[in-house]
Design a protein around this motif. Structure first.
Motif, PDB file in Angstrom:
ATOM      1  N   GLY A  46       0.826  -1.287   0.059  1.00 17.66           N
ATOM      2  CA  GLY A  46      -0.169  -0.023   0.181  1.00 17.66           C
ATOM      3  C   GLY A  46       0.892   1.266   0.166  1.00 17.66           C
ATOM      4  O   GLY A  46       2.092   1.258  -0.047  1.00 17.66           O
ATOM      5  N   ILE A  47       0.172   2.525   0.485  1.00 14.81           N
ATOM      6  CA  ILE A  47       0.967   3.537   0.386  1.00 14.81           C
ATOM      7  C   ILE A  47       0.654   4.074   1.797  1.00 14.81           C
ATOM      8  O   ILE A  47      -0.312   4.095   2.361  1.00 14.81           O
ATOM      9  CB  ILE A  47       0.632   4.702  -0.669  1.00 14.81           C
ATOM     10  N   ALA A  48       1.343   5.099   2.070  1.00  8.46           N
ATOM     11  CA  ALA A  48       1.627   6.123   3.439  1.00  8.46           C
ATOM     12  C   ALA A  48       1.405   7.332   2.930  1.00  8.46           C
ATOM     13  O   ALA A  48       2.551   7.752   2.184  1.00  8.46           O
ATOM     14  CB  ALA A  48       2.515   5.734   4.396  1.00  8.46           C
ATOM     15  N   SER A  49       0.911   8.361   3.898  1.00  9.08           N
ATOM     16  CA  SER A  49       0.974   9.718   3.749  1.00  9.08           C
ATOM     17  C   SER A  49       1.837  10.377   4.491  1.00  9.08           C
ATOM     18  O   SER A  49       2.429   9.640   5.473  1.00  9.08           O
ATOM     19  CB  SER A  49      -0.254  10.470   3.847  1.00  9.08           C
ATOM     20  N   ARG A  50       2.174  11.636   4.233  1.00  7.73           N
ATOM     21  CA  ARG A  50       2.984  12.109   5.382  1.00  7.73           C
ATOM     22  C   ARG A  50       2.591  12.465   6.710  1.00  7.73           C
ATOM     23  O   ARG A  50       3.249  12.417   7.715  1.00  7.73           O
ATOM     24  CB  ARG A  50       3.403  13.606   4.915  1.00  7.73           C
ATOM     25  N   GLU A  51       0.977  12.292   6.834  1.00  5.35           N
ATOM     26  CA  GLU A  51       0.460  12.584   7.976  1.00  5.35           C
ATOM     27  C   GLU A  51       0.465  11.178   8.688  1.00  5.35           C
ATOM     28  O   GLU A  51      -0.193  11.207   9.816  1.00  5.35           O
ATOM     29  CB  GLU A  51      -0.856  13.227   7.790  1.00  5.35           C
ATOM     30  N   GLY A  52       0.820  10.349   7.985  1.00  5.41           N
ATOM     31  CA  GLY A  52       1.040   9.024   8.606  1.00  5.41           C
ATOM     32  C   GLY A  52      -0.380   7.746   8.464  1.00  5.41           C
ATOM     33  O   GLY A  52      -0.455   6.787   8.747  1.00  5.41           O
ATOM     34  N   GLU A  53      -1.384   8.381   7.572  1.00  2.00           N
ATOM     35  CA  GLU A  53      -2.260   7.586   7.010  1.00  2.00           C
ATOM     36  C   GLU A  53      -1.812   6.578   6.177  1.00  2.00           C
ATOM     37  O   GLU A  53      -0.976   6.654   5.409  1.00  2.00           O
ATOM     38  CB  GLU A  53      -3.232   8.205   6.196  1.00  2.00           C
ATOM     39  N   GLN A  54      -2.323   5.299   6.275  1.00  6.77           N
ATOM     40  CA  GLN A  54      -2.004   4.182   5.557  1.00  6.77           C
ATOM     41  C   GLN A  54      -3.142   3.559   4.953  1.00  6.77           C
ATOM     42  O   GLN A  54      -4.172   3.662   5.282  1.00  6.77           O
ATOM     43  CB  GLN A  54      -1.488   2.978   6.327  1.00  6.77           C
ATOM     44  N   VAL A  55      -2.961   3.472   3.310  1.00  6.28           N
ATOM     45  CA  VAL A  55      -3.909   2.700   2.580  1.00  6.28           C
ATOM     46  C   VAL A  55      -3.338   1.634   2.052  1.00  6.28           C
ATOM     47  O   VAL A  55      -2.463   1.577   1.332  1.00  6.28           O
ATOM     48  CB  VAL A  55      -4.246   3.635   1.422  1.00  6.28           C
TER      49      VAL A  55
END
Length: 78
Positions: A46-55
């Motif tokens: 998956g992918i992760a955002s700078r804010e720590g969200e993970q999809v």
């Protein structure tokens, strides 16, 4: 830019080393999520955002025996 592209091509078999480029390649993406237990990794989970969200992807993207441009396109499609 060109330095990113050259580094990606030169390190295409070392996926963890490519992590620093994802924030420049995909808007809102800081990193890709790789299986911790695999070295070298064989898939992108998956992918992760700078804010720590993970999809997490429904279907992990295969890295094994894939050219870097193919699996990057598949990450983008997911």
């Amino acid at each position: 830019g060109n330095e990113d592209l050259l580094d990606i091509i030169g390190n295409s078999k070392n996926v963890p080393k490519l992590q620093r480029h994802f924030k420049n390649m995909f808007q809102g993406v800081q990193a890709i999520i790789l299986p911790e237990e695999e070295n070298p990794p064989t898939k992108v989970l998956g992918i992760a955002s700078r804010e720590g969200e993970q999809v997490f992807f429904k279907t992990p993207v295969n890295l094994k025996d894939e050219k870097v441009n193919v699996w990057l396109t598949n990450v983008e499609k997911e």
